[in-house]
Structures are given as structure tokens and as C-alpha cells.
Design an enzyme around this catalytic site. Structure first.
Site, short mmCIF file in Angstrom:
data_model
loop_
_atom_site.label_atom_id
_atom_site.label_comp_id
_atom_site.label_asym_id
_atom_site.label_seq_id
_atom_site.Cartn_x
_atom_site.Cartn_y
_atom_site.Cartn_z
CB VAL A 70 -0.92 0.04 1.25
CG1 VAL A 70 -1.83 1.27 1.21
CG2 VAL A 70 -1.74 -1.23 1.36
CG ASP A 71 2.86 5.02 -1.82
OD1 ASP A 71 3.66 5.14 -0.88
OD2 ASP A 71 2.68 5.92 -2.68
CB THR A 72 -1.36 6.54 1.84
OG1 THR A 72 -1.99 5.27 1.98
CG2 THR A 72 -2.39 7.64 2.04
#
Length: 192
Positions: A70-72
Site C-alpha cells: 500500500v502507498d498513500t
């Protein structure tokens, strides 16, 4: 006849927020941090998706594992606001976001046994209150901005900066649960 154990879930992250959310859901996992260099320029959805896939691939899947990357990030128009490297940068970021709506974009990548990849994007619109200097200084002094995309944490003192959100609150925290469940409906079957 016994049921075979569920494949181990690998979280390709060291984010305490992502860890806490999975723990709250009761989903078993192991952390496998990666040291990829995150991209921070380009179209926000493409950057978040690419970073999530890179994290998942860098964590590597052993036999039977499912890897979650996941990358935010935070974006205004096509400008990405990453993790501020200093208090001055955090203050500048917050002043830029003040009184404006930005988008929190998360890329999600799930690597399955056998090499299959599923990917999705989650987007949540966040509107900041108009921040005066005292509020910016108060928040920056808390140091809560450290290591946070956009320089704030909505689940903590950063809640005082926010006027409203439109979308998945947990996406803003760092793990878009609704998007992950849409992508992987059986995830909650693994919960204890």
C-alpha cells in the site's frame, strides 16, 4: 478432515497505522518492510499504484504467501505532498493545504501465490479548515506530522485541521479497508 491453513499475509510496510488497522480487524499478518525509493512525482494515482506494487514485489512472496503493498499520498491537482522532511516543510505543507480540498490517494497491490496481481486505487477528498499561524505552530510542535503523507495524521491531533472528508476515513489513516475488501473479499474470512 482438517481445513488447510490460510496462506500467510505479508504486509509490505512498517506503518504503525496499517498494522493497527489490520490488528483491529483481527486479520493475521507478518510485517516485511521494504526499502524501495518511493516515487514522488507524476500523476498521483499512477505514483501511488506504482509505489504499492513496488513495495509488494520488494517484500517478495515465499511459497503460499499473499503480499499486501500500500502507498498513500496527498495531492492537490497534480502536485504531490509527501512526507515533510522538516518542521519548516511541515508548516509550509499545512499552509498550502489550509482552506483547500486535497485528495488522499492510496494504491493497493495484492500479490497472490503463483504470481497473480490485483490492484486498485482509493481516493478520499479532505477539506482543511482555514489554519491560522497559531494552529499551524501548535500542530507542528506536536511532531505528529513526522513520517506522514501531507504532514498530518487525521486520527490524532490532525483531526483539528480537518473540516470535512468525503470518502473512506481509513484511507486517510493509511489503509483503505473498503477498497482492499472489494479487491479481496475473502480477507475477513482469515480474521480470528
Amino acid at each position: 478432515m482438517s481445513v488447510p491453513p490460510a496462506p500467510p499475509i505479508v504486509l509490505a510496510s512498517v506503518s504503525p497505522q496499517r498494522r493497527a488497522i489490520l490488528e483491529q480487524l483481527g486479520v493475521p499478518f507478518v510485517e516485511r518492510p521494504t526499502d524501495i525509493v518511493e516515487e514522488d512525482a507524476g500523476e498521483p494515482e499512477a505514483v501511488a499504484a506504482g509505489n504499492a506494487l513496488s513495495k509488494a514485489r520488494a517484500a517478495g512472496a515465499n511459497e503460499g504467501e499473499i503480499v499486501l503493498g500500500v502507498d498513500t499520498l496527498v495531492a492537490t491537482e497534480l502536485e504531490i505532498w509527501g512526507k515533510p522532511p522538516s518542521a519548516d516543510a511541515a508548516a509550509a505543507t499545512l499552509r498550502h493545504l489550509s482552506g483547500r480540498t486535497h485528495v488522499v490517494v492510496s494504491g493497493v497491490a495484492v500479490l497472490r501465490p503463483g504470481g497473480g496481481v490485483q490492484a486498485a486505487i482509493a481516493s478520499t477528498r479532505v477539506t482543511f479548515r482555514t489554519l491560522d499561524d497559531d494552529l499551524v505552530e501548535w500542530y507542528v510542535a506536536s511532531r505528529e506530522w513526522e513520517g506522514r503523507a501531507g504532514g498530518y495524521a487525521i486520527q490524532g491531533r490532525g483531526a483539528a485541521l480537518v473540516q470535512r472528508i468525503d470518502g473512506d476515513y481509513l484511507n486517510v489513516v493509511g489503509l483503505p479497508v473498503a477498497t482492499i475488501i472489494d479487491l479481496w473479499p475473502g480477507l475477513l474470512d482469515l480474521a480470528a
